[in-house]
Design an enzyme around this catalytic site. Structure first.
Site, PDB file in Angstrom:
ATOM      1  N   ASN A 292       5.059  71.622   5.045  1.00 25.64           N
ATOM      2  CA  ASN A 292       5.167  69.801   5.161  1.00 25.64           C
ATOM      3  C   ASN A 292       3.999  69.616   3.771  1.00 25.64           C
ATOM      4  OD1 ASN A 292       4.974  67.401   5.244  1.00 25.64           O
ATOM      5  ND2 ASN A 292       3.789  67.276   7.260  1.00 25.64           N
ATOM      6  N   THR A 391       7.690  71.829  11.474  1.00 26.56           N
ATOM      7  CA  THR A 391       6.756  71.531  10.088  1.00 26.56           C
ATOM      8  C   THR A 391       5.556  71.471  10.719  1.00 26.56           C
ATOM      9  OG1 THR A 391       6.424  71.031   7.922  1.00 26.56           O
ATOM     10  CG2 THR A 391       7.268  69.438   9.545  1.00 26.56           C
ATOM     11  N   CYS A 392       4.553  71.300   9.761  1.00 25.88           N
ATOM     12  CA  CYS A 392       3.079  70.977  10.004  1.00 25.88           C
ATOM     13  C   CYS A 392       2.871  69.540  10.247  1.00 25.88           C
ATOM     14  CB  CYS A 392       2.286  71.595   9.267  1.00 25.88           C
ATOM     15  SG  CYS A 392       1.878  73.365   9.053  1.00 25.88           S
ATOM     16  N   SER A 393       1.951  69.162  11.116  1.00 26.60           N
ATOM     17  CA  SER A 393       1.725  67.655  11.098  1.00 26.60           C
ATOM     18  C   SER A 393       0.115  67.459  11.127  1.00 26.60           C
ATOM     19  CB  SER A 393       2.470  67.209  12.506  1.00 26.60           C
ATOM     20  OG  SER A 393       2.053  65.671  12.523  1.00 26.60           O
TER      21      SER A 393
END
Length: 449
Positions: A292, A391-393
């Site tokens: 991300n 994905t990353c958050s």
């Protein structure tokens, strides 16, 4: 100094005069001298001697001056040389004073422009500490600038490489479509096309041939129309969980913190043998990962589904090509997960790749529906092939933003069930999220299936 000897005869006469006429005192008797008279007599004698010495000193100076003038006249060259030497010495002294003054001014200017940060001999401990902190901060700042410059250059270089890859891939597909008399949209799954099965024969797409010449690890290509997401999909079958190769390597295998878009190493995506048939069935759920990035590259664009109202309705479709076929998937939900959750809200979505049965399938998709940030009217049925983008958050620590889609069915309107979506009023958040306590497990819920 001359010996002080008062005139005795005078003293005697003075003493004799001290007696008045007609004095009946004894004849010849001496009258005593007072103490003040003695002092005055001595003082007068000293003054006379000092005056005489001063006269002699003046006479000596005059004599010396006369001699000097005469000697100067007779030895003019000698005195001229001495005068020149004295002048030169005076000039050197003036120059030395000027240089010293200039050095002093230079030191002041240097100290002014350096801000008093250059270490000098004699600095006390506080000065040394202050200057050390300054130079340490300066070094850190310079290193950050170098890192930032390198970072920006690497991103620029990576984006340029991917632009070239995308251009080659799309140009190859366009050329192939022209030769076959098709438009690009004709290759999506339509009502008149059959969804591939294990008995389907596969022929490599022209664009994939070009990509495979550049990297043998390419397994497909992903695009979300009208977004930044437009990348080849990589896969390293030798990965270990948590040590994925393409998490830190680019399309060419070069080390890069931007990584690549890559398929889970356990998934099979149109794994075709030399005979044109699948060697193993394609996985029920294709799980694709990507970083991300703040600039929106890689899977950075996925966060717009969460942040921008109406973004889902404008971008509900995901086009994913294998090296042999083109597929279109429709998003039915997206949610936030905690990758390190150990509580009862833990959801290991990354381990749902092949479903053992219908119950296992609906358990997975209904868990997504409970967690989705937005409720849609897109239905999901057992047998649908699924796609999961991860994905990353920053929503939670070790957070993940997960976008879930299913493949379009034969004859289905791509936008059916997309419009009219609404925010989920009862989101099942991870325990770590601040709103997790608001979830009501007994609230009304309409499951898939």
């Amino acid at each position: 100094m001359q010996e002080i000897r008062p005139d005795i005869s005078e003293e005697k006469s003075e003493k004799q005069n001290d007696y008045p006429a007609g004095d009946n005192s004894e004849a010849g008797a001496v009258k005593p001298v007072s103490e003040s008279d003695k002092i005055n007599s001595i003082r007068d004698a000293l003054n006379k001697i000092a005056q005489k010495e001063e006269e002699e000193e003046i006479l000596d100076r005059i004599t010396e001056n006369v001699k000097y003038v005469k000697d100067r006249k007779d030895n003019r060259e000698k005195y001229e040389l001495e005068e020149r030497m004295e002048v030169n010495l005076a000039v050197r002294r003036r120059r030395k004073r000027k240089k010293a003054s200039a050095r002093k001014v230079h030191r002041k200017r240097k100290k002014k422009y350096s801000g008093g940060v250059i270490p000098r001999k004699g600095d006390n401990f506080s000065e040394i500490l202050r200057k050390s902190v300054f130079w340490l901060s300066a070094c850190v700042f310079i290193c950050c600038l170098i890192w930032l410059g390198t970072e920006l250059y690497n991103r620029y270089e990576t984006n340029q490489k991917y632009e070239d890859i995308v251009s080659q891939y799309k140009s190859s597909l366009s050329e192939n479509n022209k030769n076959e008399g098709k438009t690009e949209s004709d290759n999506e799954i339509k009502a008149d096309e059959e969804i591939p099965t294990e008995d389907t024969t596969y022929k490599m797409l022209p664009g994939a041939e070009n990509l495979l010449e550049l990297s043998p690890d390419v397994v497909g290509y992903i695009t979300i129309p009208d977004t930044e997401i437009n990348y080849p999909v990589m896969q390293n079958k030798d990965d270990d969980e948590g040590e994925e190769y393409f998490l830190q390597h680019d399309f060419y295998g070069n080390s890069s913190h931007l990584g690549s878009i890559f398929l889970d190493f356990r998934c099979n995506f149109d794994n075709v043998g030399s005979d044109g048939y699948l060697k193993v069935p394609t996985s029920d759920n294709l799980i694709v990962y990507g970083h991300n990035m703040k600039d929106g590259s890689m899977f950075g664009g996925l966060r717009k589904y969460r942040e921008i109202d109406g973004y889902y309705e404008k971008h509900p479709l995901i086009e994913v090509n294998s090296n042999y076929k083109k597929y279109t998937f429709k998003i039915y939900g997206y949610f936030i997960a905690d990758a390190t959750d150990t509580t009862d809200t833990r959801f290991e979505y990354w381990n749902y790749i092949d479903f053992q049965n219908e119950e296992d399938f609906y358990k997975y998709v209904n868990e997504i529906k409970r967690r989705t940030l937005r409720l849609t009217d897109v239905d999901v049925k057992y047998g649908d092939r699924l796609l999961t983008l991860s994905t990353c958050s920053s929503a939670v620590n070790n957070g993940r933003l997960v976008v879930c889609a299913r493949m379009l069915r034969e004859g289905e309107d791509p936008y059916d069930g997309v419009y009219g979506s609404k925010p989920n009023p009862n989101i099942k958040w991870p325990t770590i999220h601040k709103d997790s306590s608001k979830y009501d497990p007994d609230a009304d819920f309409v499951p898939y299936g």
